[in-house]
Design an enzyme around this catalytic site. Structure first.
Site, PDB file in Angstrom:
ATOM      1  CG  ASP A  97      31.275  29.484  38.975  1.00 23.27           C
ATOM      2  OD1 ASP A  97      31.364  30.583  39.508  1.00 23.27           O
ATOM      3  OD2 ASP A  97      31.461  29.307  37.765  1.00 23.27           O
ATOM      4  CE  LYS A 139      35.916  34.946  37.407  1.00 20.79           C
ATOM      5  NZ  LYS A 139      34.952  34.588  36.672  1.00 20.79           N
ATOM      6  CD  GLN A 177      33.966  34.121  33.064  1.00 20.82           C
ATOM      7  OE1 GLN A 177      34.600  33.514  34.060  1.00 20.82           O
ATOM      8  NE2 GLN A 177      33.039  35.056  33.145  1.00 20.82           N
TER       9      GLN A 177
HETATM   10  N1  GUN Z   1      29.924  34.713  33.857  1.00 18.63           N
HETATM   11  C1  GUN Z   1      29.385  35.985  34.888  1.00 18.63           C
HETATM   12  N2  GUN Z   1      29.359  35.542  36.174  1.00 18.63           N
HETATM   13  C2  GUN Z   1      29.791  34.349  36.249  1.00 18.63           C
HETATM   14  C3  GUN Z   1      30.191  33.440  37.427  1.00 18.63           C
HETATM   15  O1  GUN Z   1      29.713  33.825  38.476  1.00 18.63           O
HETATM   16  N3  GUN Z   1      30.549  32.248  37.055  1.00 18.63           N
HETATM   17  C4  GUN Z   1      30.898  31.942  35.792  1.00 18.63           C
HETATM   18  N4  GUN Z   1      31.391  30.621  35.605  1.00 18.63           N
HETATM   19  N5  GUN Z   1      30.780  32.489  34.776  1.00 18.63           N
HETATM   20  C5  GUN Z   1      30.194  33.943  35.109  1.00 18.63           C
END
Ligand code: GUN
Length: 302
Positions: free
Chosen positions: A123, A56, A100
């Site tokens: 998100d 990311k 995350q």
């Molecule tokens: N962990 C797995 N998928 C995601 C997501 O889409 N966002 C976040 N913040 N954590 C994740």
């Protein structure tokens, strides 16, 4: 099997999204002096999470963003994590905040998510954004990245209007299943949400014109679950043993038996290279959207 003409290629589609994000970011920065900023918080040492977070950050830099990573040890108290979120809420150089998941067990995930400012919730997990999506106010919401990316692939196969089509979503998570169902509904599909407690799952799946698998069970959806001519979106990312590649080797596979599904499907997403690359591309798109709103500019469409 040669999947040419049936494969919904997420790598290509994600590159298109990222190219647009880059171009629009250049314009935004040149015309308003604002550089989109994305902050990612990671708590603990989960190897898969570390890989996701690193990619990311790399993608954010590639897009011309200001990129911040806050790395916290697994025993960080909840109050300290909340404090970091508050500081990022107050930081005008940060337009998007992502924590995350999963978080270590002593931290209340929902409390952390609901502390993120809804205006920076790239998100799309905050109640405000969930509510906007649920009421069809899509242009003012942040839509969760995986379902948003899945919809782009689906539109490539079927166009914008899904009127008259039966969609079945297998999986009811807040991250994928529920928001995906809402997006399909907003596009006029007739939507069924199925899950691990659903009776006759195969019967229900085999009536779907659009079948979305988001359950985390390797290759659960087989050839005879797929209606002839259906479009299949595989959200699963499962690591399984691959002894054929050598001792101790593993490979990634989806929730769908891709080769089998292609016997019936008109279109399907592979794993890897389907929905996965779209998730990160849509995170970039959401961050650009957040910055464009702050700048009072028209929002780029993805
Ligand atoms: N962990 C797995 N998928 C995601 C997501 O889409 N966002 C976040 N913040 N954590 C994740």
């Amino acid at each position: 099997m040669n999947d040419e003409g049936k494969r919904l290629d997420g790598k290509v589609a994600a590159e298109e999204v990222v190219a647009k994000v880059k171009a629009e970011t250049e314009k935004l920065t040149a015309e308003s002096g604002i550089t989109p900023g994305l902050a990612v918080i990671i708590v603990g040492e989960d190897p898969a999470s570390q890989v996701y977070v690193a990619s990311k950050g790399r993608k954010a830099k590639e897009c011309g963003f200001h990129s911040v990573q806050i790395t916290l040890s697994a025993d960080t108290p909840e109050a300290e994590v909340l404090g970091h979120v508050q500081s990022l809420n107050d930081d005008p150089s940060v337009h998007g905040i992502l924590v995350q998941l999963p978080l270590p067990g002593h931290i209340d995930e929902n409390k952390v998510i609901q502390t993120i400012s809804p205006d920076k919730d790239v998100d799309g997990f905050h109640y405000i954004n969930v509510g906007k999506l649920g009421t069809g106010d899509l242009s003012n919401a942040f839509v969760p990245c995986t379902p948003a990316g899945s919809m782009i692939l689906l539109r490539k196969a079927l166009g914008d209007d899904l009127s008259g089509l039966n969609a079945v979503v297998i999986g009811r998570s807040n991250i994928v299943g529920k928001p995906m169902a809402n997006l399909l509904l907003a596009a006029n599909a007739t939507v069924t949400i199925a899950h691990s407690r659903t009776k006759n799952l195969q019967d229900i799946a085999s009536q779907a014109d659009i079948l979305v698998a988001a359950v985390g069970r390797p290759e659960m959806v087989k050839e005879d679950w797929v209606k002839p001519g259906a479009t299949v979106i595989d959200v699963g990312i499962n690591r399984v043993d691959a002894p054929e590649r050598g001792e101790g080797k593993t490979r990634l596979t989806g929730d769908v038996d891709y080769e089998g599904a292609l016997e019936n499907a008109a279109h399907a997403t592979p794993v890897p290279g389907g929905v996965g690359p779209m998730t990160i591309a849509l995170l970039m798109a959401n961050t650009l959207t957040a910055a464009s709103r702050v700048a009072g500019r028209e929002l780029p469409k993805f």
